[in-house]
Design an enzyme around this catalytic site. Structure first.
Site, PDB file in Angstrom:
ATOM      1  N   TRP A 140       0.812  -1.222   0.000  1.00  0.00           N
ATOM      2  CA  TRP A 140       0.000   0.000   0.000  1.00  0.00           C
ATOM      3  C   TRP A 140       0.848   1.275   0.000  1.00  0.00           C
ATOM      4  CZ3 TRP A 140       1.940   2.416   4.097  1.00  0.00           C
ATOM      5  CH2 TRP A 140       2.489   1.630   5.113  1.00  0.00           C
ATOM      6  N   ASN A 141       2.161   1.172   0.242  1.00  0.00           N
ATOM      7  CA  ASN A 141       2.906   2.429   0.468  1.00  0.00           C
ATOM      8  C   ASN A 141       3.133   3.236  -0.814  1.00  0.00           C
ATOM      9  OD1 ASN A 141       4.789   0.536  -0.397  1.00  0.00           O
ATOM     10  ND2 ASN A 141       6.436   1.346   0.866  1.00  0.00           N
ATOM     11  N   LYS A 157      -2.576  -8.699  -7.456  1.00  0.00           N
ATOM     12  CA  LYS A 157      -3.355  -8.482  -6.231  1.00  0.00           C
ATOM     13  C   LYS A 157      -2.757  -7.291  -5.496  1.00  0.00           C
ATOM     14  CE  LYS A 157      -3.079  -9.358  -1.981  1.00  0.00           C
ATOM     15  NZ  LYS A 157      -3.724  -8.172  -1.397  1.00  0.00           N
ATOM     16  N   PRO A 158      -3.426  -6.146  -5.554  1.00  0.00           N
ATOM     17  CA  PRO A 158      -2.911  -4.980  -4.824  1.00  0.00           C
ATOM     18  C   PRO A 158      -3.264  -5.099  -3.342  1.00  0.00           C
ATOM     19  CG  PRO A 158      -4.950  -4.403  -5.935  1.00  0.00           C
ATOM     20  CD  PRO A 158      -4.681  -5.848  -6.265  1.00  0.00           C
ATOM     21  N   ALA A 159      -2.635  -4.279  -2.518  1.00  0.00           N
ATOM     22  CA  ALA A 159      -2.950  -4.266  -1.088  1.00  0.00           C
ATOM     23  C   ALA A 159      -4.408  -3.850  -0.893  1.00  0.00           C
ATOM     24  CB  ALA A 159      -2.033  -3.292  -0.365  1.00  0.00           C
ATOM     25  N   SER A 160      -5.078  -4.467   0.061  1.00  0.00           N
ATOM     26  CA  SER A 160      -6.499  -4.145   0.249  1.00  0.00           C
ATOM     27  C   SER A 160      -6.688  -2.753   0.862  1.00  0.00           C
ATOM     28  CB  SER A 160      -7.198  -5.206   1.099  1.00  0.00           C
ATOM     29  OG  SER A 160      -6.482  -5.406   2.288  1.00  0.00           O
ATOM     30  N   GLY A 183       6.823  -6.278  -0.496  1.00  0.00           N
ATOM     31  CA  GLY A 183       6.151  -6.256   0.795  1.00  0.00           C
ATOM     32  C   GLY A 183       7.099  -6.713   1.884  1.00  0.00           C
ATOM     33  N   SER A 184       6.530  -7.266   2.933  1.00  0.00           N
ATOM     34  CA  SER A 184       7.359  -7.612   4.090  1.00  0.00           C
ATOM     35  C   SER A 184       8.179  -8.870   3.828  1.00  0.00           C
ATOM     36  CB  SER A 184       6.451  -7.834   5.304  1.00  0.00           C
ATOM     37  OG  SER A 184       5.554  -8.887   5.035  1.00  0.00           O
ATOM     38  N   GLU A 195      10.936  -7.940  -3.526  1.00  0.00           N
ATOM     39  CA  GLU A 195      11.436  -6.649  -3.036  1.00  0.00           C
ATOM     40  C   GLU A 195      10.896  -6.518  -1.621  1.00  0.00           C
ATOM     41  OE1 GLU A 195      11.844  -3.428  -1.855  1.00  0.00           O
ATOM     42  OE2 GLU A 195      10.777  -2.350  -3.450  1.00  0.00           O
ATOM     43  N   LEU A 196      11.780  -6.796  -0.648  1.00  0.00           N
ATOM     44  CA  LEU A 196      11.316  -6.979   0.731  1.00  0.00           C
ATOM     45  C   LEU A 196      11.769  -5.828   1.628  1.00  0.00           C
ATOM     46  CD1 LEU A 196      12.027 -10.830   0.752  1.00  0.00           C
ATOM     47  CD2 LEU A 196       9.962  -9.636   0.059  1.00  0.00           C
ATOM     48  N   CYS A 241      10.402   1.491   1.806  1.00  0.00           N
ATOM     49  CA  CYS A 241      11.371   0.446   2.158  1.00  0.00           C
ATOM     50  C   CYS A 241      12.806   0.959   2.045  1.00  0.00           C
ATOM     51  CB  CYS A 241      11.149  -0.791   1.311  1.00  0.00           C
ATOM     52  SG  CYS A 241      10.985  -0.419  -0.412  1.00  0.00           S
ATOM     53  N   GLU A 272      12.515  -2.433  10.874  1.00  0.00           N
ATOM     54  CA  GLU A 272      12.098  -1.332  10.019  1.00  0.00           C
ATOM     55  C   GLU A 272      10.961  -0.590  10.733  1.00  0.00           C
ATOM     56  OE1 GLU A 272      10.575  -2.881   6.325  1.00  0.00           O
ATOM     57  OE2 GLU A 272      11.460  -1.251   5.186  1.00  0.00           O
TER      58      GLU A 272
HETATM   59  P1  ADP Z   1       2.799  -4.617   4.843  1.00  0.00           P
HETATM   60  O1  ADP Z   1       3.230  -4.922   6.237  1.00  0.00           O
HETATM   61  O2  ADP Z   1       3.515  -3.535   4.174  1.00  0.00           O
HETATM   62  O3  ADP Z   1       1.309  -4.545   4.679  1.00  0.00           O
HETATM   63  P2  ADP Z   1       2.680  -7.235   3.716  1.00  0.00           P
HETATM   64  O4  ADP Z   1       3.814  -8.084   3.278  1.00  0.00           O
HETATM   65  O5  ADP Z   1       1.823  -7.735   4.823  1.00  0.00           O
HETATM   66  O6  ADP Z   1       3.330  -5.844   4.030  1.00  0.00           O
HETATM   67  O7  ADP Z   1       1.730  -6.902   2.497  1.00  0.00           O
HETATM   68  C1  ADP Z   1       2.151  -6.694   1.176  1.00  0.00           C
HETATM   69  C2  ADP Z   1       1.172  -7.372   0.243  1.00  0.00           C
HETATM   70  O8  ADP Z   1       1.163  -8.765   0.534  1.00  0.00           O
HETATM   71  C3  ADP Z   1      -0.273  -6.902   0.389  1.00  0.00           C
HETATM   72  O9  ADP Z   1      -0.883  -6.906  -0.882  1.00  0.00           O
HETATM   73  C4  ADP Z   1      -0.877  -7.969   1.276  1.00  0.00           C
HETATM   74  O10 ADP Z   1      -2.274  -8.091   1.116  1.00  0.00           O
HETATM   75  C5  ADP Z   1      -0.175  -9.196   0.743  1.00  0.00           C
HETATM   76  N1  ADP Z   1      -0.139 -10.349   1.665  1.00  0.00           N
HETATM   77  C6  ADP Z   1      -0.098 -10.339   3.002  1.00  0.00           C
HETATM   78  N2  ADP Z   1      -0.083 -11.615   3.480  1.00  0.00           N
HETATM   79  C7  ADP Z   1      -0.122 -12.439   2.403  1.00  0.00           C
HETATM   80  C8  ADP Z   1      -0.119 -13.869   2.224  1.00  0.00           C
HETATM   81  N3  ADP Z   1      -0.095 -14.709   3.251  1.00  0.00           N
HETATM   82  N4  ADP Z   1      -0.160 -14.345   0.955  1.00  0.00           N
HETATM   83  C9  ADP Z   1      -0.194 -13.501  -0.100  1.00  0.00           C
HETATM   84  N5  ADP Z   1      -0.189 -12.160   0.005  1.00  0.00           N
HETATM   85  C10 ADP Z   1      -0.152 -11.632   1.234  1.00  0.00           C
END
Ligand code: ADP
Length: 487
Positions: A159-160, A183-186, A237-238, A259-260, A293, A390
């Site tokens: 989402w950032n 699949k974008p962040a919700s 993401g994370s 890209e973590l 990040c 972080e």
């Molecule tokens: P943040 O802490 O920045 O939200 P996340 O890694 O949790 O980082 O989220 C980044 C993306 O990964 C988002 O689109 C989130 O919905 C998705 N995501 C989170 N958990 C899962 C999972 N178990 N499987 C697939 N996608 C995921």
């Protein structure tokens, strides 16, 4: 109201985009999208899951058969048209972003242009996917290398940067001849859907770029990573989710680009131009309220200039104006969720319980519970959680070092390796430290390091693969060797 501010209301979509169609959940299930600056719901979006993901994968596979054989020049023109439309709609895209993500409008405008630059770049690079003709091993043979698209790509984004993290993946995938399910962040689906709407308008064929929106990330991710039709997973993401996706992808031996997380150090040596170092650290720390990040996570300052740096840096930090990002007076917006704010509070409390002192800020702001005050912490030590984790918020922890060797050791004392920065005028030191830092990107007397023309990515547990630049296409291409005998 967002609707009243948009020039083109058709950019505001509330459904997934699969095979060129806007798709709702068949039972009408939706999820809420919040504006974190005011804590209000701004949209209800279709809550899709594994079933729709499967449909999207099938659509992407069907579209792949035609897209991969479309001449590169034609794919390039379609991407170029998409780029033009994104630029033409910059203001609407920026407004949508600020409403759902919270960043100040000037940063959103900047992100739309930055995001679009990847589309433009890869529209150009689509025409430069070259192979090789190799020297012969025997007189009757010729050996060739061609590059082909990997196939259907699954992309998961955070989402950032609700726009640029998407274009950085979709544009090279499409340029290479791949099709994609995103699949974008919700938290930020609206920017993704607006991009899909513009891609559709640009004439990118149905099924080439699909967007599955939903809250069940686990289920959508499980389908993307287990379905054998998907040949590659690209994720930002994370680190914890990245590792999980790599594990899941291993069962069908998918390619992965990750890209973590980061833990970026800024090394400020006593011979630095302190004005530039202060401004550079300020930008690197506080952009997007500290939620990037490559944000400076640790500021390491040589002992002889520590006090001066602290007082001048703190003075600059005091100038930030917190507020709703749509107001042109705001220079910093809220954090994305209450959970994010709680995370920052807990890191600051941990540091203070171990002897850190607050120079400015340090608590939740009175603008609302999504806001955290821009904060500077001094007297940090490496056993504090802030040295290792972080923070993803507007907190600048300032550490002290005495020698170059100590600074490099502190900088590398992390499992992460995305971006690092240093300020020094000593050219020998630039080489020594530049080579010694275990990071994928090093800013030297500069912290605004990203663009579409550079290879963005990390080493160690910050990921694998590079986005942008000529290297950014490689993650979406397979190498094929053709051996021609009987010549
Ligand atoms: P943040 O802490 O920045 O939200 P996340 O890694 O949790 O980082 O989220 C980044 C993306 O990964 C988002 O689109 C989130 O919905 C998705 N995501 C989170 N958990 C899962 C999972 N178990 N499987 C697939 N996608 C995921």
């Amino acid at each position: 109201m967002l609707e009243q501010k948009l020039n083109d209301l058709s950019l505001l979509k509330h459904a997934g985009f699969i095979n060129g169609q806007w798709i709702n959940d068949k039972n009408g299930k939706t999820f809420e999208v919040f504006n974190p600056a005011v804590g209000e719901v701004i949209a209800n979006v279709a809550d899709l899951g594994a079933k729709e993901t499967l449909h999207a994968i099938e659509a992407a596979q069907a579209a792949f058969e035609k897209w991969k054989v479309m001449p590169a020049k034609q794919r390039s023109s379609l991407l170029r048209r998409w780029f033009d439309l994104v630029i033409e709609n910059q203001e609407d895209l920026a407004l949508i972003m600020t409403f759902e993500q919270g960043k100040v409008i000037s940063e959103s405008r900047g992100e739309v242009v930055y995001g679009a630059s990847y589309i433009e770049w890869f529209a150009e690079e689509a025409k430069r996917i070259y192979g090789d003709v190799l020297p012969n091993t025997t007189a009757d043979r010729r050996s060739l290398v061609i590059k082909q698209p990997v196939g259907v790509v699954g992309a998961i984004t955070p989402w950032n940067f609700p726009n640029a993290m998407i274009t950085r993946k979709v544009a090279p995938a499409l340029a290479a001849g791949c099709t994609i399910v995103l699949k974008p962040a919700s938290e930020t689906p609206l920017s993704a859907l607006a991009l899909a709407q513009l891609a559709d308008r640009a004439g990118i064929p149905a099924g080439v770029f699909n967007v599955v929106v939903g809250t069940d990330a686990k289920a959508i991710g499980a389908e993307l990573t287990s379905n054998p039709t998907v040949k590659k997973i690209t994720f930002t993401g994370s680190t914890v989710v990245g590792k999980l996706l790599m594990e899941q992808s291993a069962k069908t031996v998918k390619k992965t680009s990750m890209e973590l997380g980061g833990n970026a150090p800024v090394l400020i040596f006593e011979d630095a131009d302190l004005d530039k170092a202060i401004e550079g650290a300020l930008v690197a720390k506080f952009r997007n309220a500290g939620q990037t990040c490559i944000c400076a996570n640790r500021i390491l300052v040589q002992d002889s200039i520590y006090e001066e740096f602290i007082s001048r840096f703190t003075a600059r930090v005091s100038e930030f104006v917190l507020g709703d990002g749509v107001s042109s007076e705001s220079t910093m917006g809220p954090l994305i969720t209450r959970k994010a704010v709680a995370g920052v509070v807990s890191l600051v409390n941990d540091a203070m319980s171990q002897g850190a002192k607050i120079c400015i800020g340090g608590s939740v702001a009175d603008n609302g519970d999504y806001f955290f005050q821009p904060t500077v912490l001094r007297d940090m030590n490496t056993s504090m959680r802030l040295a290792k984790e972080e923070v993803f918020g507007p907190v600048a922890p300032v550490f002290k070092f005495s020698t170059e060797k100590e600074a490099v050791a502190m900088a590398n004392d992390t499992e992460f390796g995305l971006a690092a920065y240093m300020y020094t005028k000593d050219h020998s030191r630039i080489w020594r430290v530049g080579e010694a830092l275990e990071y994928g990107m090093v800013g030297i007397n500069e912290t605004a390091i990203s663009s579409e023309m550079i290879p963005f990515g990390g080493v160690k547990e910050s990921g694998q693969g590079r986005e942008g630049s000529k290297y950014g296409l490689e993650d979406y291409l397979e190498i094929k060797y053709l051996c021609l005998g009987d010549i």
